[in-house]
Design a protein around this motif. Structure first.
Motif, short mmCIF file in Angstrom:
data_model
loop_
_atom_site.label_atom_id
_atom_site.label_comp_id
_atom_site.label_asym_id
_atom_site.label_seq_id
_atom_site.Cartn_x
_atom_site.Cartn_y
_atom_site.Cartn_z
N SER A 1 -37.80 -82.01 52.62
CA SER A 1 -38.50 -82.90 53.53
C SER A 1 -39.93 -82.38 53.71
CB SER A 1 -37.79 -83.02 54.87
OG SER A 1 -37.67 -81.74 55.49
N TYR B 1 -34.34 -86.78 47.53
CA TYR B 1 -32.91 -86.56 47.35
C TYR B 1 -32.61 -86.75 45.87
CZ TYR B 1 -32.21 -87.20 52.42
OH TYR B 1 -32.23 -87.07 53.80
N GLN C 1 -34.02 -93.24 57.58
CA GLN C 1 -34.73 -92.98 56.34
C GLN C 1 -34.54 -94.16 55.39
OE1 GLN C 1 -33.80 -89.08 54.77
NE2 GLN C 1 -33.86 -88.16 56.82
N PHE D 1 -29.65 -83.79 49.51
CA PHE D 1 -30.99 -83.53 50.04
C PHE D 1 -31.67 -82.45 49.21
CE2 PHE D 1 -34.22 -82.94 53.21
CZ PHE D 1 -34.42 -81.57 53.31
N SER E 1 -41.08 -79.09 55.46
CA SER E 1 -40.46 -78.76 56.73
C SER E 1 -39.04 -78.23 56.54
CB SER E 1 -40.45 -79.96 57.68
OG SER E 1 -39.95 -81.12 57.04
N GLU E 2 -38.40 -78.61 55.45
CA GLU E 2 -37.05 -78.12 55.17
C GLU E 2 -36.78 -78.30 53.68
OE1 GLU E 2 -34.08 -80.09 57.47
OE2 GLU E 2 -32.47 -78.76 56.82
N TYR F 1 -39.20 -87.53 52.01
CA TYR F 1 -38.04 -86.78 51.53
C TYR F 1 -37.80 -87.06 50.05
CZ TYR F 1 -37.18 -87.54 56.54
OH TYR F 1 -37.32 -87.64 57.89
N TYR G 1 -42.85 -88.95 57.65
CA TYR G 1 -41.90 -87.99 57.11
C TYR G 1 -41.46 -88.48 55.74
CZ TYR G 1 -41.58 -86.20 61.87
OH TYR G 1 -41.88 -85.67 63.10
N ASN H 1 -35.20 -90.97 62.81
CA ASN H 1 -34.74 -90.44 61.52
C ASN H 1 -34.06 -91.47 60.65
OD1 ASN H 1 -34.89 -88.31 59.73
ND2 ASN H 1 -32.80 -87.66 60.15
#
Lengths: 113, 112
Positions: A48, A35, A102, A45, A55-56, A33, A31, A100
């Motif tokens: 992702s 930010y 991160q 954020f 995914s988001e 991300y 995963y 999760n």
């Protein structure tokens, strides 16, 4: 100890130019991300990414932004036409997905003139 | 409405003077509360994850605790190298399990 790396550490660009920020996540993480943190403000954020797709994403992540995993190790954030308000620290993070947690990279400071 | 609120905004301690930082959250169905340390110009450094009320985690001089509405980061006998901004974040169950929502942080300065 494995860590997330980011390049460049500092990017200066002119308004309207395209920039690509690069990240190498931790190798066994799945995963990814992005930010950002505007000076003096919260970490926010952006997006992702899992299994080669978004995914988001947040409201900030509009059509000017895109992400890509061009190969097995890199993860990139592209801003097509930079604005003054895009000036911020951009952090890449990765997670193995089990809890999760991160892990963040050192960041790229983007300055838009 | 802010989901994560941290207090105080800034805290100045003498070396050896123990204290606590607070993180209150308003999300329901908490899936995880995370503490990070951030040095100036650097990325957040992961410290702890807490999942359920009553849980505690420790690392050196730091101890994190969690209740149903807030978390505390206790710093015992701090040293100057503990000076940093401490960030609290929660998973946002409303929009997906992956997004972290951060507070504004507490800037800690420990003087020798």
């Amino acid at each position: 100890e494995p860590e997330v790396t980011q390049t460049p550490s500092h990017q200066v660009t002119q308004m309207g130019q395209e920039v690509i920020l690069r990240c190498v996540p931790i190798s066994n993480h799945l995963y990814f991300y992005w930010y950002r943190q505007i000076l003096g403000q919260k970490v926010e954020f952006l997006v992702s990414f899992y299994n080669n797709e978004i995914s988001e994403k947040s409201e900030i992540f509009d059509d000017q932004f895109s992400v890509e995993r061009p190969d097995g190790s890199n993860f990139t954030l592209k801003i097509r036409s930079t604005k003054l308000e895009d000036s911020a620290m951009y952090f890449c993070a990765s997670s193995d997905g089990t809890n999760n947690e991160q892990f963040f990279g050192p960041g790229t400071r983007l300055t838009v003139l | 409405e802010d989901q994560v609120t941290q207090s105080p905004e800034a805290l100045r301690l003498q070396e050896g003077e123990s204290s606590s930082l607070n993180c209150s959250y308003t999300v329901s169905g908490l899936r995880g509360l995370f503490w990070y340390r951030q040095d100036p110009g650097k990325g957040p450094e992961f410290l702890f994850t807490l999942y359920s009320a009553g849980e505690e985690k420790e690392k050196e001089r730091l101890k994190a605790t969690l209740t149903k509405k807030e978390s505390f980061l206790h710093i015992t006998a701090p040293k100057p190298e503990d000076s940093a901004t401490y960030l609290c974040a929660v998973q946002d169950p409303g929009t997906g399990f992956q997004k972290l929502v951060f507070g504004t942080g507490t800037r800690l300065l420990v003087s020798p």
